[in-house]
Motif scaffolding. Structure first.
Motif: not given
Length: 333
Positions: A82-90, A120-123, A174-179, A195-201
Motif C-alpha cells: 500500500l505504501f509503495t502505491s501511495l508513494e508513486g501517486n504522491a 493527503s493519502w501519503w501524508m 486521516l486522509a479525508f481530514v488532511l484533504h 526526521s523519522d516522524v516526517p509529518v509533525v502534529i
C-alpha cells in the motif's frame, strides 16, 4: 497452509528491510552526487552533535517492520505494498511543488484535486507508519493475554498486527481530514531538517485520538531544506481569514528556528538534513523534547504557538534561494 509451512514462509519473507521513512522523500534532503547516488547528513538523537553521511537507502530501515499475518496466520506484506502505491501517486504532486525551474513557491498552487488527494493519502500514511507511532500504540494498548500460541517465526511477524491494523483502520479518515484542511505552501529562510516522524502534529504528537489531533492541531511537513507544507489549526485560521483557504507563507528569522525545534522534538531515533543546509550552524537543541512515556519519560511536553503573515499571492521567491544562501552580513552592511 499449515503452521509448519507458514513458519518457513515467515522465516523466508518476513525479514525484508522495510523503510519507515520513504526514500523518495529523504532524497529531497540529500545532495545528488551522481546517477542514483544521494547523500544525507544524519544525526542520531543519542548524539545529535555528530552528523554523519548516509544514503537515503541506508537509514530508517527496520527488519520486517510491515510484515503481518492474516487471521489464518499466513504472512503478508500488504501494508508495504500500500505504501509503495501511495508513494508513486504522491511523487507527482511533490514534483509539482518542488521542481518549478523559476520559483521556490510553485505558481501551480493550489494543487489539482487529484494531486491533493494523492498527497493527503501519503501524508496520512506518514503519520501512521512511524516507529514512534508503534511505540505509542504498544505502550497504550498492551498485547492481549489470550493471544494464541504461534510458532516463533509467525509470532514475530504477528506482533506487528496491532500497528498494521491501526494503519488500515485510520488511514482513510486521516486522509479525508488532511484533504479538507487549508494548506499553506511555505518558504523558510532557515534551513530545515526532517526526521523519522516526517509529518509533525504540533503539541500533541502522541495523542490517543490521532484523528482528532490532526483535525485540531497545526500540521507541518518539511519538503526540502527550505520549503514546507503547513496546515494551520482552526485556532490559527481565526487569526486571519486568508488562512482558511490554501495560501502561501514566507517564514523569516527566528520563526524558522522554531520550525526546526518542533520537528526535532518529535523525532524518534534520528533527524536528517542536507549536507550544505545544516540547521546546526544557527541552532542547537535547547529545550526538552516531546516526552516518550514508553521510555519512562514524564516531563512536561513543550507547547508551541506560531504566527505568520500570509504571503501575497502575486509575489514569489526566486528558485535559486532554495539552493543558495545570502552572504553573511558584515558590521558595515
Amino acid at each position: 497452509m499449515g503452521r509448519a509451512s507458514a513458519g518457513k514462509k515467515a522465516a523466508r519473507t518476513g525479514r525484508t528491510r522495510d523503510h519507515t521513512v520513504p526514500q523518495m522523500y529523504l532524497r529531497h534532503f540529500a545532495e545528488h552526487q551522481a546517477r542514483r547516488q544521494y547523500e544525507l547528513r544524519v544525526r542520531r538523537l543519542d548524539n545529535p552533535d555528530r552528523a554523519f553521511p548516509a544514503a537515503p537507502s541506508a537509514i530508517g530501515a527496520e527488519r520486517g517492520f510491515y510484515w503481518g499475518t492474516t487471521l489464518d496466520g499466513v504472512p503478508h506484506h500488504s501494508c508495504e505494498e500500500l505504501f509503495t502505491s501511495l508513494e508513486g501517486n504522491a511523487e507527482t504532486a511533490l514534483k509539482t511543488i518542488l521542481d518549478d525551474k523559476d520559483w521556490a513557491l510553485t505558481p501551480q498552487w493550489p494543487l489539482r484535486p487529484e494531486q491533493r488527494s494523492a498527497l493527503s493519502w501519503w501524508m496520512a500514511a506518514q503519520i501512521l507508519r512511524t516507529t514512534r507511532q508503534r511505540k505509542r500504540l504498544s505502550h497504550t494498548r498492551p498485547p492481549s493475554e489470550d493471544a494464541p500460541d504461534l510458532p516463533d517465526d509467525i509470532a514475530r511477524i504477528a506482533a506487528n498486527n496491532p500497528h498494521l491494523r491501526y494503519i488500515v483502520e485510520n488511514i482513510a479518515v486521516l486522509a479525508f481530514v488532511l484533504h479538507n484542511r487549508p494548506w499553506g505552501l511555505g518558504f523558510s529562510d532557515m534551513c530545515l531538517l526532517t526526521s523519522d516522524v516526517p509529518v509533525v502534529i504540533w503539541n500533541r504528537p502522541d495523542a490517543d485520538d490521532q484523528v482528532l489531533a490532526v483535525a485540531q492541531s497545526d500540521i507541518m511537513l518539511p519538503l526540502d531544506p527550505h520549503r514546507l507544507l503547513f496546515l494551520p489549526s482552526p485556532a490559527e485560521q481565526l487569526t486571519d481569514p486568508r488562512k482558511s483557504t490554501d495560501h502561501l507563507l514566507h517564514i523569516e528569522g527566528a520563526v524558522g528556528m522554531a520550525l526546526v525545534e518542533v520537528a526535532y522534538n518529535v523525532a524518534d531515533q534520528f533527524v536528517v538534513h542536507h549536507p550544505r543546509h545544516d540547521p546546526w550552524l544557527h541552532w542547537k537543541p535547547h529545550s526538552p523534547r516531546q516526552p516518550r512515556p514508553w521510555a519512562g519519560e514524564d516531563h512536561s511536553a513543550p507547547q508551541y504557538v506560531i504566527q505568520y503573515p500570509v504571503f501575497p499571492p502575486d509575489r514569489n521567491i526566486e528558485r535559486r534561494w532554495t539552493i543558495e544562501h545570502p552572504p553573511p552580513r558584515t558590521a558595515a552592511s
